[in-house]
Design a protein around this motif. Structure first.
Motif, PDB file in Angstrom:
ATOM      1  N   UNK A 103      38.120  28.888  58.543  1.00 58.29           N
ATOM      2  CA  UNK A 103      37.361  29.790  57.251  1.00 58.29           C
ATOM      3  C   UNK A 103      37.930  30.676  56.757  1.00 58.29           C
ATOM      4  N   UNK A 104      37.530  32.090  57.426  1.00 58.24           N
ATOM      5  CA  UNK A 104      38.032  32.857  56.924  1.00 58.24           C
ATOM      6  C   UNK A 104      39.156  32.837  55.731  1.00 58.24           C
ATOM      7  N   UNK A 105      40.363  32.246  55.993  1.00 60.99           N
ATOM      8  CA  UNK A 105      41.698  32.041  55.370  1.00 60.99           C
ATOM      9  C   UNK A 105      41.565  31.466  54.527  1.00 60.99           C
ATOM     10  N   UNK A 106      40.801  30.546  54.574  1.00 56.58           N
ATOM     11  CA  UNK A 106      40.212  28.986  53.732  1.00 56.58           C
ATOM     12  C   UNK A 106      39.905  29.724  51.877  1.00 56.58           C
ATOM     13  N   UNK A 107      38.668  30.650  52.502  1.00 51.06           N
ATOM     14  CA  UNK A 107      38.516  31.260  51.930  1.00 51.06           C
ATOM     15  C   UNK A 107      39.305  31.986  51.149  1.00 51.06           C
ATOM     16  N   UNK A 108      39.884  32.826  51.660  1.00 52.05           N
ATOM     17  CA  UNK A 108      40.744  33.551  50.944  1.00 52.05           C
ATOM     18  C   UNK A 108      41.720  33.184  50.782  1.00 52.05           C
ATOM     19  N   UNK A 109      42.021  31.781  50.679  1.00 49.47           N
ATOM     20  CA  UNK A 109      42.818  30.605  49.744  1.00 49.47           C
ATOM     21  C   UNK A 109      42.143  30.495  48.253  1.00 49.47           C
ATOM     22  N   UNK A 110      40.966  29.977  48.446  1.00 50.78           N
ATOM     23  CA  UNK A 110      40.259  29.524  47.437  1.00 50.78           C
ATOM     24  C   UNK A 110      40.394  31.220  46.573  1.00 50.78           C
ATOM     25  N   UNK A 111      40.059  31.787  47.161  1.00 53.00           N
ATOM     26  CA  UNK A 111      39.951  33.719  46.338  1.00 53.00           C
ATOM     27  C   UNK A 111      40.676  33.445  45.141  1.00 53.00           C
ATOM     28  N   UNK A 112      42.121  33.511  45.973  1.00 47.44           N
ATOM     29  CA  UNK A 112      43.115  33.680  45.341  1.00 47.44           C
ATOM     30  C   UNK A 112      43.559  32.444  44.304  1.00 47.44           C
ATOM     31  N   UNK A 113      43.460  30.843  44.447  1.00 48.50           N
ATOM     32  CA  UNK A 113      43.296  30.185  44.208  1.00 48.50           C
ATOM     33  C   UNK A 113      42.867  29.979  42.686  1.00 48.50           C
ATOM     34  N   UNK A 114      41.774  31.158  42.154  1.00 47.34           N
ATOM     35  CA  UNK A 114      40.622  30.710  40.806  1.00 47.34           C
ATOM     36  C   UNK A 114      41.312  32.119  40.780  1.00 47.34           C
ATOM     37  N   UNK A 115      41.513  33.283  41.420  1.00 46.64           N
ATOM     38  CA  UNK A 115      42.615  34.624  40.746  1.00 46.64           C
ATOM     39  C   UNK A 115      43.418  34.419  39.582  1.00 46.64           C
ATOM     40  N   UNK A 116      43.852  33.136  40.316  1.00 43.03           N
ATOM     41  CA  UNK A 116      45.328  32.323  39.896  1.00 43.03           C
ATOM     42  C   UNK A 116      45.168  32.061  38.748  1.00 43.03           C
ATOM     43  N   UNK A 117      43.801  31.241  38.630  1.00 41.08           N
ATOM     44  CA  UNK A 117      43.650  30.458  37.445  1.00 41.08           C
ATOM     45  C   UNK A 117      43.364  31.146  36.708  1.00 41.08           C
ATOM     46  N   UNK A 118      42.547  32.411  36.366  1.00 40.86           N
ATOM     47  CA  UNK A 118      41.907  32.831  35.673  1.00 40.86           C
ATOM     48  C   UNK A 118      43.182  33.514  35.191  1.00 40.86           C
ATOM     49  N   UNK A 119      44.635  34.056  35.951  1.00 42.28           N
ATOM     50  CA  UNK A 119      45.664  34.835  34.994  1.00 42.28           C
ATOM     51  C   UNK A 119      45.820  33.321  34.419  1.00 42.28           C
ATOM     52  N   UNK A 120      46.125  32.873  34.681  1.00 42.20           N
ATOM     53  CA  UNK A 120      46.568  31.699  33.717  1.00 42.20           C
ATOM     54  C   UNK A 120      46.124  31.867  32.651  1.00 42.20           C
ATOM     55  N   UNK A 121      45.133  31.197  32.372  1.00 42.04           N
ATOM     56  CA  UNK A 121      44.273  31.258  31.824  1.00 42.04           C
ATOM     57  C   UNK A 121      43.985  32.309  30.386  1.00 42.04           C
TER      58      UNK A 121
END
Length: 328
Positions: A103-121
């Motif tokens: 779950x910790x790794x999944x939470x980290x992956x979700x956070x990176x994905x949201x951050x990447x979407x913000x950078x792309x925006x």
């Protein structure tokens, strides 16, 4: 409300499973090694068998730890393969991780994905802004320039009209330089300018011709001295915009008099002296032109030093860490 909160509660309860799994693996390894040592101590098993058992237990523990670490390794590879300029952050999608992931790794992956979407925006908005601003601001400026040129050739134009046309023309040129500077600073990853080797002295001579036209009508004399010459690898337009902002700032500081632009080895200086009745101030603390020049110098790693000497002498120096020799 219960349905919405249930998965979150389960995710929270599952967090920390990676640490518990490692604790279980190494705890069992410790117990097995202690039992093997006791068997050897009480002659229950020969020494060779005890050593073999310790090796087997340690190998199994290492394999179990590697399996537990696999999801972290996969996430590290995904993050390493993604770069800021990548428009589509699909490389960081959490579904690319192993199926049974901590779950910790999944939470980290979700956070990176949201951050990447913000950078792309951010990158998309930056491209849209610079593209639209470049077109929507430059087009009316071009129309104004053409109209003033046509109006200046109009026969029978009064002296007042000619002065007004010249003021409009100077303001248009200043606006062009300002738009150019703002677009340079608005581009984060790419400065939008073609890089090449250029001679600093040649660019300054051309820039000073336009600067004299824009300062026409002001009691300011613009002089140029070049006891040295050197070249740079970069954008000549960016360099010209930087120097023009400093010339404008020096002109506003002195109000009237002489602004001297000098080329020294690896340095370009802009100097101005205010009159005795001028109220001196530290120009680095105010001035929109200086703020733009400072940001351009920081962006392209061209250190800018601004100081006042003797209470009324303005000195701005741009240092270039990697000057090139002038081609023969």
């Amino acid at each position: 409300m219960t349905k919405k909160g249930a998965p979150t509660q389960r995710a929270r309860s599952a967090r920390g499973g990676f640490h518990r799994r490692l604790l279980l693996i190494f705890g069992l390894q410790l117990v097995a090694i202690v039992l093997a040592c006791l068997m050897g101590y009480y002659d229950v098993a020969p020494v060779g068998a005890v050593l073999a058992l310790i090796v087997i237990v340690s190998s199994l523990a290492w394999l179990a730890a590697q399996r537990a670490w696999h999801s972290v390794s996969v996430l590290a590879q995904l993050v390493g393969s993604w770069h800021e300029g990548q428009v589509d952050p699909a490389a960081l999608r959490p579904d690319r991780l192993p199926r049974h992931v901590d779950a910790d790794v999944a939470m980290l992956a979700h956070s990176f994905h949201r951050f990447a979407n913000r950078i792309a925006g951010y990158n998309e908005r930056e491209r849209n802004f610079t593209r639209d601003a470049s077109h929507e601001l430059r087009s009316p400026l071009t129309v104004i320039k053409m109209s003033t040129d046509m109006l200046a050739d109009e026969p029978g134009l009064s002296d007042f009209g000619k002065r007004s046309v010249e003021r409009i023309r100077r303001a248009t040129r200043e606006m062009e330089a300002l738009v150019e500077a703002m677009l340079i600073l608005a581009r984060e990853a790419d400065n939008g300018q073609s890089e090449q080797d250029f001679v600093v002295n040649d660019v300054l001579r051309d820039e000073l011709i336009d600067a004299r036209e824009m300062l026409h009508g002001h009691p300011i004399e613009l002089q140029f001295e070049e006891p040295a010459a050197f070249a740079l690898h970069g954008s000549p337009r960016v360099f010209a915009v930087l120097c023009w902002q400093l010339i404008r700032h020096a002109s506003q500081y002195t109000g009237q008099g002489t602004v001297l632009v000098t080329v020294l080895p690896g340095v370009v200086s802009v100097c101005a002296t205010a009159g005795t009745d001028h109220d001196p101030h530290l120009p680095g603390q105010q001035g929109f032109e200086y703020a733009i020049a400072r940001r351009i110098s920081e962006r392209f790693a061209w250190p800018l030093d601004l100081r006042v000497q003797g209470g009324n002498s303005y000195v701005a120096e741009i240092r270039f860490p990697q000057p090139l020799p002038v081609p023969a």
